[in-house]
Design an enzyme around this catalytic site. Structure first.
Site, short mmCIF file in Angstrom:
data_model
loop_
_atom_site.label_atom_id
_atom_site.label_comp_id
_atom_site.label_asym_id
_atom_site.label_seq_id
_atom_site.Cartn_x
_atom_site.Cartn_y
_atom_site.Cartn_z
N HIS A 329 42.61 38.83 34.54
CA HIS A 329 43.87 39.54 34.31
C HIS A 329 44.00 40.01 32.86
CE1 HIS A 329 45.67 36.19 32.06
NE2 HIS A 329 45.26 35.37 33.03
N CYS A 347 41.77 31.02 33.33
CA CYS A 347 41.56 32.38 33.81
C CYS A 347 40.62 33.15 32.90
CB CYS A 347 42.89 33.13 33.90
SG CYS A 347 43.96 32.54 35.23
#
Length: 421
Positions: A329, A347
């Protein structure tokens, strides 16, 4: 269905007695009635000897749990061949005695279908005859439903096929029946291919390597009406068709802090990234893209992270790779560390522009492989699709047909938590 009444006299046209009888080791239901058979003699039957058909009148249907038997009357001749086929074109396996006096089915009848049985005979004088009979079987009371996944559409080369069962299937024999009935085909063809029993109600299918780029995958089931286990029969299943795109994969190197993106083996981009910091290291291994969300509000408290490590941030261009919260992301707050250090909570973060490009380039079923991380390996099952991390020989061990019984344990019950960053 109209049935031929029970014959009480000998007809001058054949030499058989045909009945459905209970198996020697099966539990009966106390019903002493014969199972229904309606006889329609062929043109050649009239030239043969004598035949007697026995069966009840009315609309009674045959119990599919009981075998089919055809018998030649002693001294009147012999059976030379028997074929039994249902309305779907499936043949019923059977065995004919060496002396031609008896034929019996060696496989279970299908439920809720109509059988046509052709019996070829030869009289003592050598006269041949053919008799055609038909009967219906009762519908199943308990059905095994199969749902293929994912939904029909376009996917990447890493997308496994899933089959979810409505009832648990535990025994080797029953799993054998299920596997034989579930068919997956790739055009062009893929090397190998096998089902893997994740647990008693879920199977995954994948080839040895990824699906061929730009292929078409179909999954179908032949279980409808087929006996899986005692009184459990297969139900009709909606087929599945997937269109596979180019081979699109991202190699995330947690030690160099860069992601390399390849399409059909050719490098098309090299992106500075950051991955999980110590204590939150990103999982190693191959992950399959599960979906994409333009906007996600990420809260540390949702995954048990609070105190000085807590966060509550709006995140854009989020591509999910695990159910427990790993995404690729946009992370504009960590641009200074991207390509330099690992500072995330697990992440893969990158600039907003790079994340938007990644979001537009990747689709569900595409591949993200993390290497050189200090984290654990991606779970094989239960937290997304870690199927490709299972060695091919180990994968085959999960198939009853390819490697015998594998009990295996159920995957962990992963809650679909809000993601960590």
């Amino acid at each position: 269905m109209n049935h031929t009444p029970r014959f009480r006299t000998v007809l001058s046209c054949a030499l058989l007695a045909m009945s459905l009888v209970a198996g020697a080791t099966a539990c009966g239901d106390g019903d002493s009635k014969r199972h229904p058979l309606s006889a329609k003699p062929s043109s050649s039957a009239a030239a043969a000897a004598k035949i007697v058909f026995s069966g009840p009148t009315g609309k009674t249907k045959a119990d599919p749990n009981k075998p089919l038997e055809v018998t030649a009357r002693t001294g009147d001749g012999r059976i030379t061949d028997v074929t039994a086929i249902d309305t779907k074109g499936h043949y019923l396996a059977g065995e004919l005695a060496a002396d031609g006096t008896r034929w019996h089915s060696t496989a279970a009848l299908a439920a809720g279908t109509r059988y046509t049985v052709k019996v070829a005979t030869e009289s003592k004088k050598g006269t041949s005859g053919v008799r055609t009979l038909s009967f219906d079987t009762r519908p199943a009371k308990k059905k095994l439903e199969v749902e293929f996944g994912p939904e029909a559409g376009e996917y990447g080369v890493g997308q496994p096929i899933t089959a979810t069962l409505s009832e648990p299937v535990k025994s080797k024999a029953a799993r054998d029946v299920v596997e034989r009935a579930l068919k997956v085909r790739s055009t062009p063809s893929a090397e190998g291919g096998a089902w893997y029993w994740v647990d008693d109600t879920e199977l995954h299918y994948r080839p040895k390597e990824y699906w061929p780029a730009n292929s078409v995958i179909t999954a179908t089931s032949n279980l409808d009406g087929v006996r899986v286990s005692n009184k459990l029969y297969g139900a009709a299943t909606k087929p599945l068709k997937l269109e596979i795109g180019d081979r699109v994969e991202a190699i995330v190197d947690a030690s160099s802090h860069y992601m390399t993106v390849l399409v059909n083996g050719e490098e098309i981009n090299n992106i500075p990234i950051t991955t999980g910091k110590p204590g939150f290291s990103t999982r190693n291994g191959v992950k399959v893209v599960l979906g994409q969300e333009y906007y996600v509000q990420m809260r540390g408290t949702s995954v048990g992270i609070g105190g000085s490590e807590g966060y509550n941030l709006p995140v854009y261009y989020a591509t999910r790779v695990t159910w427990s919260g790993e995404y690729v992301h946009a992370a504009p707050w960590s641009v200074g560390s991207q390509g330099v250090a690992n500072v995330s909570h697990g992440c893969v973060g990158m600039s907003t522009a790079n994340a938007a490009w990644f979001f537009e380039t990747f689709r569900q079923g595409d591949l993200v492989e993390v290497i050189n991380s200090a984290g654990d390996y991606m779970e094989d099952f239960g937290n997304g699709f870690g199927d490709w991390n299972v060695d091919w020989e180990d994968w085959r061990e999960g198939s009853v047909l390819q490697a015998g019984t594998r009990e295996g344990s159920s995957p962990a019950d992963y809650a679909r938590l809000r993601p960590s960053i």
